[in-house]
Design a protein around this motif. Structure first.
Motif, mmCIF file in Angstrom:
data_model
loop_
_atom_site.group_PDB
_atom_site.id
_atom_site.type_symbol
_atom_site.label_atom_id
_atom_site.label_comp_id
_atom_site.label_asym_id
_atom_site.label_seq_id
_atom_site.Cartn_x
_atom_site.Cartn_y
_atom_site.Cartn_z
ATOM 1 N N SER A 188 0.829 -1.194 0.000
ATOM 2 C CA SER A 188 0.000 0.000 0.000
ATOM 3 C C SER A 188 0.872 1.256 0.000
ATOM 4 O O SER A 188 1.894 1.325 0.693
ATOM 5 N N LEU A 189 0.422 2.246 -0.756
ATOM 6 C CA LEU A 189 1.138 3.523 -0.780
ATOM 7 C C LEU A 189 1.096 4.208 0.582
ATOM 8 O O LEU A 189 1.987 5.004 0.910
ATOM 9 N N ASN A 190 0.089 3.888 1.396
ATOM 10 C CA ASN A 190 -0.012 4.492 2.727
ATOM 11 C C ASN A 190 1.274 4.323 3.523
ATOM 12 O O ASN A 190 1.720 5.236 4.215
ATOM 13 N N GLU A 191 1.856 3.115 3.434
ATOM 14 C CA GLU A 191 3.067 2.828 4.210
ATOM 15 C C GLU A 191 4.211 3.761 3.813
ATOM 16 O O GLU A 191 4.951 4.253 4.662
ATOM 17 N N MET A 192 4.346 3.996 2.499
ATOM 18 C CA MET A 192 5.460 4.816 2.011
ATOM 19 C C MET A 192 5.266 6.279 2.379
ATOM 20 O O MET A 192 6.197 6.955 2.816
ATOM 21 N N VAL A 193 4.033 6.770 2.219
ATOM 22 C CA VAL A 193 3.761 8.184 2.485
ATOM 23 C C VAL A 193 3.929 8.511 3.969
ATOM 24 O O VAL A 193 4.332 9.629 4.326
ATOM 25 N N ASN A 194 3.653 7.552 4.830
ATOM 26 C CA ASN A 194 3.740 7.784 6.273
ATOM 27 C C ASN A 194 5.113 7.450 6.851
ATOM 28 O O ASN A 194 5.262 7.329 8.062
ATOM 29 N N SER A 195 6.107 7.318 5.984
ATOM 30 C CA SER A 195 7.469 7.026 6.427
ATOM 31 C C SER A 195 8.433 7.997 5.751
ATOM 32 O O SER A 195 8.372 8.203 4.529
ATOM 33 N N LEU A 196 9.313 8.605 6.532
ATOM 34 C CA LEU A 196 10.305 9.509 5.937
ATOM 35 C C LEU A 196 11.187 8.766 4.942
ATOM 36 O O LEU A 196 11.518 9.287 3.873
ATOM 37 N N TRP A 197 11.560 7.535 5.305
ATOM 38 C CA TRP A 197 12.378 6.728 4.396
ATOM 39 C C TRP A 197 11.585 6.414 3.122
ATOM 40 O O TRP A 197 12.111 6.479 2.014
ATOM 41 N N GLY A 198 10.300 6.095 3.287
ATOM 42 C CA GLY A 198 9.479 5.788 2.124
ATOM 43 C C GLY A 198 9.319 6.995 1.215
ATOM 44 O O GLY A 198 9.382 6.873 -0.018
ATOM 45 N N ALA A 250 11.414 9.517 0.912
ATOM 46 C CA ALA A 250 12.697 9.761 0.261
ATOM 47 C C ALA A 250 12.927 8.770 -0.879
ATOM 48 O O ALA A 250 13.419 9.136 -1.951
ATOM 49 N N ARG A 251 12.539 7.542 -0.642
ATOM 50 C CA ARG A 251 12.705 6.512 -1.664
ATOM 51 C C ARG A 251 11.841 6.802 -2.890
ATOM 52 O O ARG A 251 12.303 6.679 -4.038
ATOM 53 N N MET A 252 10.587 7.183 -2.663
ATOM 54 C CA MET A 252 9.703 7.523 -3.779
ATOM 55 C C MET A 252 10.248 8.702 -4.571
ATOM 56 O O MET A 252 10.244 8.695 -5.806
ATOM 57 N N GLY A 253 10.696 9.739 -3.851
ATOM 58 C CA GLY A 253 11.225 10.910 -4.521
ATOM 59 C C GLY A 253 12.448 10.598 -5.350
ATOM 60 O O GLY A 253 12.580 11.064 -6.490
ATOM 61 N N ALA A 254 13.348 9.776 -4.793
ATOM 62 C CA ALA A 254 14.560 9.414 -5.527
ATOM 63 C C ALA A 254 14.221 8.578 -6.760
ATOM 64 O O ALA A 254 14.807 8.783 -7.838
ATOM 65 N N GLN A 255 13.291 7.648 -6.605
ATOM 66 C CA GLN A 255 12.910 6.807 -7.732
ATOM 67 C C GLN A 255 12.316 7.643 -8.862
ATOM 68 O O GLN A 255 12.638 7.437 -10.039
ATOM 69 N N TYR A 256 11.490 8.607 -8.494
ATOM 70 C CA TYR A 256 10.895 9.453 -9.527
ATOM 71 C C TYR A 256 11.940 10.353 -10.175
ATOM 72 O O TYR A 256 11.978 10.505 -11.405
ATOM 73 N N ALA A 257 12.814 10.935 -9.356
ATOM 74 C CA ALA A 257 13.825 11.847 -9.892
ATOM 75 C C ALA A 257 14.784 11.134 -10.837
ATOM 76 O O ALA A 257 15.189 11.690 -11.863
ATOM 77 N N LEU A 258 15.125 9.891 -10.507
ATOM 78 C CA LEU A 258 16.127 9.167 -11.287
ATOM 79 C C LEU A 258 15.547 8.430 -12.487
ATOM 80 O O LEU A 258 16.187 8.332 -13.537
ATOM 81 N N THR A 259 14.313 7.905 -12.344
ATOM 82 C CA THR A 259 13.769 7.031 -13.391
ATOM 83 C C THR A 259 12.399 7.442 -13.901
ATOM 84 O O THR A 259 11.866 6.803 -14.813
#
Length: 563
Positions: free
Chosen positions: A339-349, A351-360
């Motif tokens: 679930s996207l909920n887990e990523m949005v409610n985590s600083l690490w998640g 950061a990971r989403m942002g990096a993935q979007y920025a890079l790929t």
């Protein structure tokens, strides 16, 4: 019959007299008016396509008036950014319906885009044309030349589908249509659940048949939103014959001897006028276009008189026949990661989403307002799908409040062909005041039955072997609260709302109640057309952005042919 919400009085009549005197001064040239061949009011889906195409003819000068600002907010270009922009204080109009009798007196938020690109800049990105039968029905309703085979060339002309050309798809058009880059495991499980219930796999909801389960295509180019302005308007601004005026709120259409001659607008606190040598086209959408007509004296005479507005043309159909797709959402607590909920409610998640979007340019930030979907028939009398599912691998009570703190996902159920009709009326003769919206949801037994049966299908999908490993419990409706038809209808009344597809308030047709003819000319008014979803004789069976762009393409051809 008196129109609802009318508040006649001395103040309205005085305001109307002041407006009429000011309009006459402007028409007489006291404001240093500018001129152009074509004025397009609104830079949304249809308006951007229309203006971009018209500017291809160097003999025509075109000016676009957009009430909002340029699309400089970064979230307007990140696909999932609609969660940040739909209720933005300046990017959205932030409309609200009146108290809805069918929803227990609730008022429903209606976000619409108030920015370059209009609602195509803040929508859920899903590319759906509707069913072929929708357009054939338009033809049968008296709209000659608007059957599916008539409209298909314009869909293809606009479309740049990454899958390549076919007899139903275009690959060279400016509107990029692409496959989702991220196939979330929860979304895969939803498709497996649909197959388990016997629904066919559908690789193309815009293909020969809409029915079945599959992945949505989206208006995204290389991981970046492709709004109508990005596709059609902004590239065309390099042409010297096209001009865009932002922060330009249209106040009324100026009329002389039964024809449109220009538009009065407010920009940076000043009232200005621009005259049209050839035509004025309203592309404000199903709320703003009828409102602007009525402010200009074109609409139901009794309502205009109650508002203190001089009647230029008695057109009873303006603002009437409003249709919108209604949705209700089943939500579940997820028992497995995904679930996207887990990523949005985590600083690490995050950061990971942002990096993935920025890079790929991939990952959750490229999600649309639906990943996998299903079109199904739930009523025995339906020959084609009557409900649409948007499967969403996250959950939230409202977008404004943010995602739930627990892992969750959503099945949105939307009725495709509502029978209920509402209306748009003026709240005031003040052009800066918002119109009154009465959607009239769930007003017919068919609409109520369709929503209940759609929710029951959603629960059957949740009960499949494919979905059960992913479900910890049902969140909404709460366990024990959605077990009967009466419970589910009450759930719709208490929680359901728009899926953002208002149409038909200036509908096209050959009957007396129609507002525009089959070339989108306002009946009884020369040199004035409407090109947006308000002209749809009936709402299409699916998301409306693609249809609006097709309407803009067609209007451009009508105008160029006339010119």
């Amino acid at each position: 019959m008196a129109w609802p919400h009318a508040t006649p009085g001395h103040g309205l009549r005085q305001a109307a007299r002041r407006r009429t005197m000011r309009e006459r001064r402007l028409e007489q040239g006291e404001a240093g008016m500018e001129e152009t061949d074509i004025i397009v009011v609104g830079s949304g889906s249809a308006g951007s396509a229309l203006a971009g195409r018209l500017s291809e003819d160097p003999r025509l000068s075109v000016t676009v008036l957009e009430a909002g600002s340029r699309d400089r907010n970064a979230w307007l270009h990140i696909p999932i950014g609609y969660a940040k922009t739909m209720y933005h204080p300046t990017i959205s109009w932030n409309y609200q319906t009146e108290a809805e009798p069918g929803l227990g007196g609730r008022s429903v938020p209606w976000p619409r885009g108030r920015v370059l690109g209009g609602s195509s800049a803040i929508n859920g990105l899903i590319y759906i044309r509707g069913q072929m039968e929708d357009y054939d029905q338009w033809r049968q309703m008296g709209c000659t030349g608007w059957g599916f085979e008539d409209c298909l060339p314009y869909f293809k002309r606009a479309e740049g589908n990454e899958r390549g050309p076919s007899h139903l798809h275009g690959a060279e058009g400016p509107l990029c249509v692409s496959d989702l880059r991220d196939r979330n495991p929860l979304s895969v499980a939803f498709l497996e659940a649909a197959r388990e219930l016997g629904f066919p796999v559908n690789p193309d909801f815009n293909g020969e048949s809409q029915e079945g389960a599959g992945w949505y295509q989206v208006t995204v180019r290389n991981g970046v939103r492709c709004s109508a302005a990005t596709a059609f308007l902004k590239p065309a601004l390099r042409r010297p014959n096209l001009r865009l005026l932002t922060d330009a709120h249209a106040l009324r259409v100026l009329m002389e001897d039964g024809r449109a001659v220009g538009v009065a607008y407010r920009q940076h606190g000043q009232e200005k006028v621009i005259r049209a040598r050839r035509e004025v086209v309203l592309s404000g959408g199903a709320i703003n276009s009828p409102q602007l007509l009525m402010l200009s004296g074109i609409g139901p005479a009794e309502h205009l008189q109650e508002m203190g507005i001089e009647v230029r043309r008695d057109t009873p159909g303006v603002g009437r026949h409003l249709q919108d797709h209604f949705q209700a959402r089943l939500m579940f607590r997820a028992s497995q990661r995904g679930s996207l909920n887990e990523m949005v409610n985590s600083l690490w998640g995050m950061a990971r989403m942002g990096a993935q979007y920025a890079l790929t340019r991939s990952g959750p930030l490229t999600f649309a307002a639906g990943t996998s979907g299903l079109f199904a028939r739930v009523l025995p009398q339906s020959a084609t799908p009557d409900v649409q599912f948007h499967f969403i691998p996250w959950s939230a009570d409202t977008v404004k409040e943010g995602l739930h703190r627990f892992p969750g996902f959503t099945m949105s159920v939307c009725q495709l062909r509502p029978e209920s009709r509402g209306d748009i009326t003026l709240a005031s003769p003040d052009p800066m005041a918002k119109a009154r919206i009465r959607a009239n949801y769930l007003a017919t037994e068919t609409d109520r039955q369709c929503m209940v049966e759609g929710l029951k299908l959603a629960q059957r999908l949740a009960d499949t072997r494919a979905m059960q490993p992913w479900i910890e419990s049902r969140y909404a409706p709460a366990p024990g609260k959605g077990e009967t038809d009466e419970d589910l209808l009450e759930f719709c009344r208490n929680t359901g709302g728009t899926i953002y597809h208002p149409t038909s308030t200036c509908r096209m047709g050959s009957d007396e109640g129609a507002v525009v003819d089959t070339e989108l000319r306002v009946k009884g008014v020369d040199r004035l057309r409407i090109a947006d979803c308000s002209i749809m004789p009936a709402v299409v069976s699916g998301n409306t952005n693609a249809g609006a762009i097709m309407i803009g393409e067609r209007c451009a051809e009508f105008i160029r042919r006339a010119a």
